[in-house]
Write a protein that holds these residues in place. Structure first.
Motif, PDB file in Angstrom:
ATOM      1  N   ASP A  61     -48.138  76.094 -12.073  1.00  0.00           N
ATOM      2  CA  ASP A  61     -47.713  76.890 -13.216  1.00  0.00           C
ATOM      3  C   ASP A  61     -47.930  76.128 -14.506  1.00  0.00           C
ATOM      4  O   ASP A  61     -48.352  76.693 -15.515  1.00  0.00           O
ATOM      5  N   GLN A 111     -50.965  87.004 -20.281  1.00  0.00           N
ATOM      6  CA  GLN A 111     -51.389  86.422 -19.001  1.00  0.00           C
ATOM      7  C   GLN A 111     -50.423  85.316 -18.573  1.00  0.00           C
ATOM      8  O   GLN A 111     -50.039  85.244 -17.416  1.00  0.00           O
ATOM      9  N   GLN A 112     -50.019  84.488 -19.507  1.00  0.00           N
ATOM     10  CA  GLN A 112     -49.081  83.412 -19.192  1.00  0.00           C
ATOM     11  C   GLN A 112     -47.734  83.977 -18.767  1.00  0.00           C
ATOM     12  O   GLN A 112     -47.125  83.506 -17.811  1.00  0.00           O
ATOM     13  N   SER A 131     -47.214  86.869 -17.360  1.00  0.00           N
ATOM     14  CA  SER A 131     -47.407  87.469 -16.041  1.00  0.00           C
ATOM     15  C   SER A 131     -47.406  86.395 -14.954  1.00  0.00           C
ATOM     16  O   SER A 131     -46.813  86.567 -13.888  1.00  0.00           O
ATOM     17  N   GLN A 132     -48.057  85.278 -15.238  1.00  0.00           N
ATOM     18  CA  GLN A 132     -48.096  84.189 -14.267  1.00  0.00           C
ATOM     19  C   GLN A 132     -46.713  83.579 -14.075  1.00  0.00           C
ATOM     20  O   GLN A 132     -46.327  83.241 -12.955  1.00  0.00           O
ATOM     21  N   HIS A 165     -44.714  85.929 -11.947  1.00  0.00           N
ATOM     22  CA  HIS A 165     -45.146  85.834 -10.550  1.00  0.00           C
ATOM     23  C   HIS A 165     -44.570  84.573  -9.889  1.00  0.00           C
ATOM     24  O   HIS A 165     -44.086  84.623  -8.755  1.00  0.00           O
ATOM     25  N   ILE A 211     -51.616  76.154 -15.058  1.00  0.00           N
ATOM     26  CA  ILE A 211     -52.014  77.497 -15.489  1.00  0.00           C
ATOM     27  C   ILE A 211     -51.530  77.743 -16.901  1.00  0.00           C
ATOM     28  O   ILE A 211     -52.240  78.283 -17.743  1.00  0.00           O
TER      29      ILE A 211
END
Length: 131
Positions: free
Chosen positions: A12, A34-35, A37-38, A41, A15
């Motif tokens: 993470d 995007q960050q 969402s990651q 998740h 990412i």
């Protein structure tokens, strides 16, 4: 499980770092989304692992309760055996004392019978000697 958490956290971070670089190169809205969402998740994965841990802890609790109940049952059985052993030991001591008394009584009875028999023989010899 802990290692998986550590790997997930480190990926993470990687990412996130890549997302930050991408957001610097691209527009901020797309990279931030995007960050986010990651991260969401990763949090869902961590929540799933925590749920698995909770299930495992529940099973562990049930097993420890079963072991506790069984150990209490064994303690009760051992206490019963100890009481039965004490009762058997007392009974054995009582029967041993009774056997010793019976043996002593029979020995005295035999001596008394021998004395009576010798007395009768003595009287017979005296009577034969006088005649």
């Amino acid at each position: 499980l802990i290692q998986h958490l550590m790997e997930t956290s480190s990926s993470d971070v990687e990412i996130g770092g890549a997302g930050a670089a991408a957001s610097n190169n691209a527009d901020n809205g797309n990279g931030g989304l995007q960050q986010s969402s990651q991260m969401q998740h990763a949090m869902q994965q961590q929540d799933a692992m925590i749920d698995e841990l909770a299930i495992g802890m529940g099973r562990l609790k049930n097993q420890t309760q079963a072991i506790h109940e069984e150990s209490n049952m064994h303690v009760n059985l051992l206490n019963d055996m100890e009481q039965n052993l004490d009762a058997a030991h007392q009974g054995l001591e009582s029967e041993t004392r009774r056997a010793i008394r019976l043996k002593e009584d029979q020995s005295v009875w035999r001596l008394q019978l021998t004395v009576a028999g010798l007395t009768v023989l003595l009287v017979m010899l005296i009577l034969l000697g006088l005649s």
